[in-house]
Design a protein around this motif. Structure first.
Motif, PDB file in Angstrom:
ATOM      1  N   VAL A 214       1.116  -0.813  -0.250  1.00 48.26           N
ATOM      2  CA  VAL A 214       0.308  -0.043  -0.175  1.00 48.26           C
ATOM      3  C   VAL A 214       0.980   0.824  -0.039  1.00 48.26           C
ATOM      4  O   VAL A 214       0.964   1.709   1.110  1.00 48.26           O
ATOM      5  N   ARG A 215       0.916   2.106  -1.273  1.00 43.24           N
ATOM      6  CA  ARG A 215       1.624   3.185  -1.173  1.00 43.24           C
ATOM      7  C   ARG A 215       0.896   4.369  -0.852  1.00 43.24           C
ATOM      8  O   ARG A 215      -0.404   4.703  -1.022  1.00 43.24           O
ATOM      9  N   HIS A 216       2.066   5.501   0.227  1.00 39.33           N
ATOM     10  CA  HIS A 216       0.516   6.057   1.061  1.00 39.33           C
ATOM     11  C   HIS A 216       0.920   7.508   0.471  1.00 39.33           C
ATOM     12  O   HIS A 216       2.159   8.262  -0.429  1.00 39.33           O
ATOM     13  N   GLY A 218      -0.925  10.100   0.430  1.00 42.17           N
ATOM     14  CA  GLY A 218      -1.731  11.345   0.778  1.00 42.17           C
ATOM     15  C   GLY A 218      -2.791  11.114   1.080  1.00 42.17           C
ATOM     16  O   GLY A 218      -3.635   9.720   1.539  1.00 42.17           O
ATOM     17  N   ASP A 219      -4.066  11.040   0.027  1.00 42.46           N
ATOM     18  CA  ASP A 219      -5.572  11.089   0.431  1.00 42.46           C
ATOM     19  C   ASP A 219      -5.642   9.514  -0.603  1.00 42.46           C
ATOM     20  O   ASP A 219      -6.729   8.448  -0.672  1.00 42.46           O
ATOM     21  N   ILE A 220      -4.663   9.286  -0.808  1.00 41.32           N
ATOM     22  CA  ILE A 220      -4.803   8.617  -2.258  1.00 41.32           C
ATOM     23  C   ILE A 220      -3.737   6.976  -1.601  1.00 41.32           C
ATOM     24  O   ILE A 220      -2.864   7.079  -1.161  1.00 41.32           O
ATOM     25  N   ALA A 221      -4.311   5.879  -1.632  1.00 34.93           N
ATOM     26  CA  ALA A 221      -3.995   4.826  -1.231  1.00 34.93           C
ATOM     27  C   ALA A 221      -4.005   4.070  -2.698  1.00 34.93           C
ATOM     28  O   ALA A 221      -5.181   3.748  -3.119  1.00 34.93           O
ATOM     29  N   ARG A 222      -2.608   3.398  -3.098  1.00 37.26           N
ATOM     30  CA  ARG A 222      -1.805   3.048  -4.745  1.00 37.26           C
ATOM     31  C   ARG A 222      -1.774   1.575  -3.544  1.00 37.26           C
ATOM     32  O   ARG A 222      -0.799   0.872  -3.867  1.00 37.26           O
ATOM     33  N   ILE A 223      -3.091   0.745  -4.047  1.00 37.68           N
ATOM     34  CA  ILE A 223      -2.300  -0.638  -3.630  1.00 37.68           C
ATOM     35  C   ILE A 223      -2.149  -1.396  -4.674  1.00 37.68           C
ATOM     36  O   ILE A 223      -2.547  -1.719  -6.597  1.00 37.68           O
ATOM     37  N   GLU A 224      -0.322  -2.149  -4.410  1.00 40.21           N
ATOM     38  CA  GLU A 224      -0.478  -3.149  -5.903  1.00 40.21           C
ATOM     39  C   GLU A 224      -0.033  -4.324  -5.557  1.00 40.21           C
ATOM     40  O   GLU A 224      -0.144  -4.495  -4.290  1.00 40.21           O
ATOM     41  N   LEU A 225      -0.501  -5.181  -6.331  1.00 38.29           N
ATOM     42  CA  LEU A 225      -0.922  -6.789  -6.149  1.00 38.29           C
ATOM     43  C   LEU A 225      -0.808  -7.512  -7.219  1.00 38.29           C
ATOM     44  O   LEU A 225      -0.491  -6.673  -8.708  1.00 38.29           O
ATOM     45  N   PRO A 226      -0.518  -8.907  -7.105  1.00 38.67           N
ATOM     46  CA  PRO A 226       0.330  -8.854  -8.205  1.00 38.67           C
ATOM     47  C   PRO A 226      -0.909  -9.050  -9.116  1.00 38.67           C
ATOM     48  O   PRO A 226      -2.167  -9.398  -9.002  1.00 38.67           O
ATOM     49  N   ARG A 237     -14.275  -4.888  -4.175  1.00 35.84           N
ATOM     50  CA  ARG A 237     -13.857  -3.519  -4.349  1.00 35.84           C
ATOM     51  C   ARG A 237     -14.607  -3.024  -2.746  1.00 35.84           C
ATOM     52  O   ARG A 237     -13.578  -1.871  -2.180  1.00 35.84           O
ATOM     53  N   GLU A 238     -15.664  -3.001  -2.348  1.00 37.18           N
ATOM     54  CA  GLU A 238     -16.282  -2.087  -2.112  1.00 37.18           C
ATOM     55  C   GLU A 238     -15.542  -2.263  -0.508  1.00 37.18           C
ATOM     56  O   GLU A 238     -15.634  -1.261   0.231  1.00 37.18           O
ATOM     57  N   ARG A 239     -15.341  -3.468  -0.152  1.00 38.21           N
ATOM     58  CA  ARG A 239     -14.502  -3.652   0.938  1.00 38.21           C
ATOM     59  C   ARG A 239     -13.127  -3.083   1.908  1.00 38.21           C
ATOM     60  O   ARG A 239     -13.010  -2.048   2.489  1.00 38.21           O
ATOM     61  N   ILE A 240     -12.527  -3.126   0.427  1.00 40.44           N
ATOM     62  CA  ILE A 240     -11.700  -2.342   0.270  1.00 40.44           C
ATOM     63  C   ILE A 240     -11.442  -0.984   0.133  1.00 40.44           C
ATOM     64  O   ILE A 240     -10.591   0.040   0.941  1.00 40.44           O
ATOM     65  N   VAL A 241     -12.192  -0.411  -0.206  1.00 34.08           N
ATOM     66  CA  VAL A 241     -12.294   0.973  -0.373  1.00 34.08           C
ATOM     67  C   VAL A 241     -12.947   1.253   1.225  1.00 34.08           C
ATOM     68  O   VAL A 241     -13.225   2.595   1.565  1.00 34.08           O
ATOM     69  N   SER A 242     -14.174   0.505   1.716  1.00 36.85           N
ATOM     70  CA  SER A 242     -14.589   1.239   3.057  1.00 36.85           C
ATOM     71  C   SER A 242     -13.745   1.368   3.855  1.00 36.85           C
ATOM     72  O   SER A 242     -13.296   2.302   5.008  1.00 36.85           O
ATOM     73  N   GLU A 243     -12.458   0.125   3.901  1.00 39.93           N
ATOM     74  CA  GLU A 243     -11.716  -0.025   5.191  1.00 39.93           C
ATOM     75  C   GLU A 243     -10.228   0.849   4.411  1.00 39.93           C
ATOM     76  O   GLU A 243     -10.256   1.661   5.953  1.00 39.93           O
ATOM     77  N   ALA A 244     -10.829   1.469   3.606  1.00 39.59           N
ATOM     78  CA  ALA A 244      -9.328   2.727   2.821  1.00 39.59           C
ATOM     79  C   ALA A 244      -9.976   3.876   3.651  1.00 39.59           C
ATOM     80  O   ALA A 244      -9.194   4.591   4.679  1.00 39.59           O
ATOM     81  N   GLU A 245     -11.195   3.819   3.787  1.00 38.39           N
ATOM     82  CA  GLU A 245     -11.878   5.582   3.677  1.00 38.39           C
ATOM     83  C   GLU A 245     -11.735   5.246   5.167  1.00 38.39           C
ATOM     84  O   GLU A 245     -11.592   6.851   5.715  1.00 38.39           O
ATOM     85  N   ARG A 246     -11.782   4.355   6.220  1.00 37.44           N
ATOM     86  CA  ARG A 246     -11.898   4.062   7.826  1.00 37.44           C
ATOM     87  C   ARG A 246     -10.468   4.954   8.206  1.00 37.44           C
ATOM     88  O   ARG A 246     -10.506   5.301   9.551  1.00 37.44           O
ATOM     89  N   PHE A 249      -7.841   7.330   4.254  1.00 36.93           N
ATOM     90  CA  PHE A 249      -7.872   7.873   2.661  1.00 36.93           C
ATOM     91  C   PHE A 249      -8.959   7.985   2.193  1.00 36.93           C
ATOM     92  O   PHE A 249      -9.992   7.070   2.229  1.00 36.93           O
ATOM     93  N   LEU A 250      -9.536   8.845   1.298  1.00 43.52           N
ATOM     94  CA  LEU A 250     -10.252   9.636   0.053  1.00 43.52           C
ATOM     95  C   LEU A 250     -10.790   8.416  -0.603  1.00 43.52           C
ATOM     96  O   LEU A 250     -11.761   8.670  -1.572  1.00 43.52           O
ATOM     97  N   TYR A 251      -9.144   7.917  -1.592  1.00 41.20           N
ATOM     98  CA  TYR A 251      -9.631   7.522  -2.861  1.00 41.20           C
ATOM     99  C   TYR A 251      -8.876   5.864  -3.166  1.00 41.20           C
ATOM    100  O   TYR A 251      -7.746   5.859  -2.411  1.00 41.20           O
ATOM    101  N   SER A 252      -8.900   4.775  -3.480  1.00 44.10           N
ATOM    102  CA  SER A 252      -7.597   3.951  -3.500  1.00 44.10           C
ATOM    103  C   SER A 252      -8.128   3.416  -4.573  1.00 44.10           C
ATOM    104  O   SER A 252      -8.671   3.366  -5.545  1.00 44.10           O
ATOM    105  N   THR A 253      -7.289   2.808  -5.033  1.00 40.17           N
ATOM    106  CA  THR A 253      -6.273   3.148  -6.934  1.00 40.17           C
ATOM    107  C   THR A 253      -5.841   1.410  -6.614  1.00 40.17           C
ATOM    108  O   THR A 253      -4.962   1.342  -6.037  1.00 40.17           O
ATOM    109  N   LEU A 254      -6.027   0.389  -7.509  1.00 41.62           N
ATOM    110  CA  LEU A 254      -5.255  -0.677  -8.122  1.00 41.62           C
ATOM    111  C   LEU A 254      -4.053  -0.384  -9.096  1.00 41.62           C
ATOM    112  O   LEU A 254      -4.542  -0.392  -9.908  1.00 41.62           O
TER     113      LEU A 254
END
Length: 282
Positions: A214-216, A218-226, A237-246, A249-254
């Motif tokens: 998870v690259r930080h 600022g407001d964006i979590a850039r998630i690196e996965l294989p 997606r919804e679970r990941i976004v919800s946890e990131a917002e909690r 992070f305002l935005y979650s990106t893959l």
């Protein structure tokens, strides 16, 4: 890799350990340092002391993993606290952050080693020498030994040695790095940022993603996965976004580029090319 080649390399490392006599192994919980600690224990017994530095840049998951391994294999084991998070040179997160961090580690290990008349050793392998790792220079400056480098051992051989020692879980363990490596250079390292990264990565681990960063930004979590994990992540997606917002992070990106160790270093290469000033990375 052939059994004879692996056995020969284990023998070479064994001879090195016996010649040195006593070691303090910097045990971070990664594959390299874990295999080195196991070798030291097997060859030297209690004359090998594995030491883990506890700080906000080490995840609780990683620390618990180290503790479990040390207990399972009866390592001579010690934990020390390091305070790099209080050092402005570390917090400002310049490209030499790793040098600053390792300097704190080695300064903390030095009196432990002196008390035991031992040599501090780290798990750097020959493949690490081609990457941008300022901590390697810190090891040189503090006269820390790298047995894998001295014996010509690369990452594939380290994993083969783990298999030979019966450390199957360690052999297949994904590459790991400190939490501070998730924060772009120039952005201050804070406990809050480290915690947000740690907690979101832990959440993704619990979902079954073993290789994740998870690259930080600022407001964006850039998630690196294989790439082969993309579909699973998108299905959740919804679970990941919800946890990131909690976690703030305002935005979650893959990241479509997938999982890449050391991806934050790409900006260094770009700057170097722009300036026509290519560094020699050792």
């Amino acid at each position: 890799m052939s059994t004879s080649l692996v056995d020969a390399k284990i023998g070479e490392l064994g001879s090195w350990f016996k010649e040195v006599g006593r070691v303090v192994v910097a045990l971070s919980g990664g594959v390299d340092s874990t295999v080195l600690a196991a070798l030291g224990h097997q060859i030297l017994g209690d004359d090998s002391l594995a030491v883990t530095a506890v700080s906000p840049s080490l995840s609780y998951e990683a620390l618990e993993g180290v503790r479990g391994f040390a207990g399972q294999y009866s390592l001579n084991y010690l934990e020390v606290l390091t305070d790099e998070i209080d050092d402005p040179d570390y917090v400002r997160n310049a490209p030499n952050r790793c040098y600053v961090c390792k300097s704190h580690l080695f300064e903390r290990l030095a009196p432990v080693a002196r008390e035991r008349n031992a040599t501090v050793v780290v798990g750097t392998n020959v493949d690490d020498l081609g990457d941008f790792r300022p901590g390697i220079q810190a090891a040189k400056d503090y006269h820390v030994a790298s047995p894998f480098v001295l014996c010509g051992v690369g990452k594939a051989m380290v994993r083969s040695i783990a298999h030979a020692l019966g450390l199957e879980v360690v052999a297949e363990k994904p590459a790991s790095a400190c939490l501070a490596s998730r924060i772009p250079y120039g952005v201050p390292v804070t406990i809050q940022r480290l915690s947000a990264v740690e907690r979101l990565e832990s959440f993704l681990h619990r979902m079954g993603h073993q290789e994740v960063r998870v690259r930080h930004h600022g407001d964006i979590a850039r998630i690196e996965l294989p790439p082969e994990d993309f579909q699973v992540a998108l299905a959740n997606r919804e679970r990941i976004v919800s946890e990131a917002e909690r976690l703030g992070f305002l935005y979650s990106t893959l990241d479509l580029g997938g999982f890449r160790s050391g991806s934050m270093n790409r900006v260094l290469g770009r700057k170097s090319s722009d300036e026509g000033d290519r560094q020699t990375l050792v």
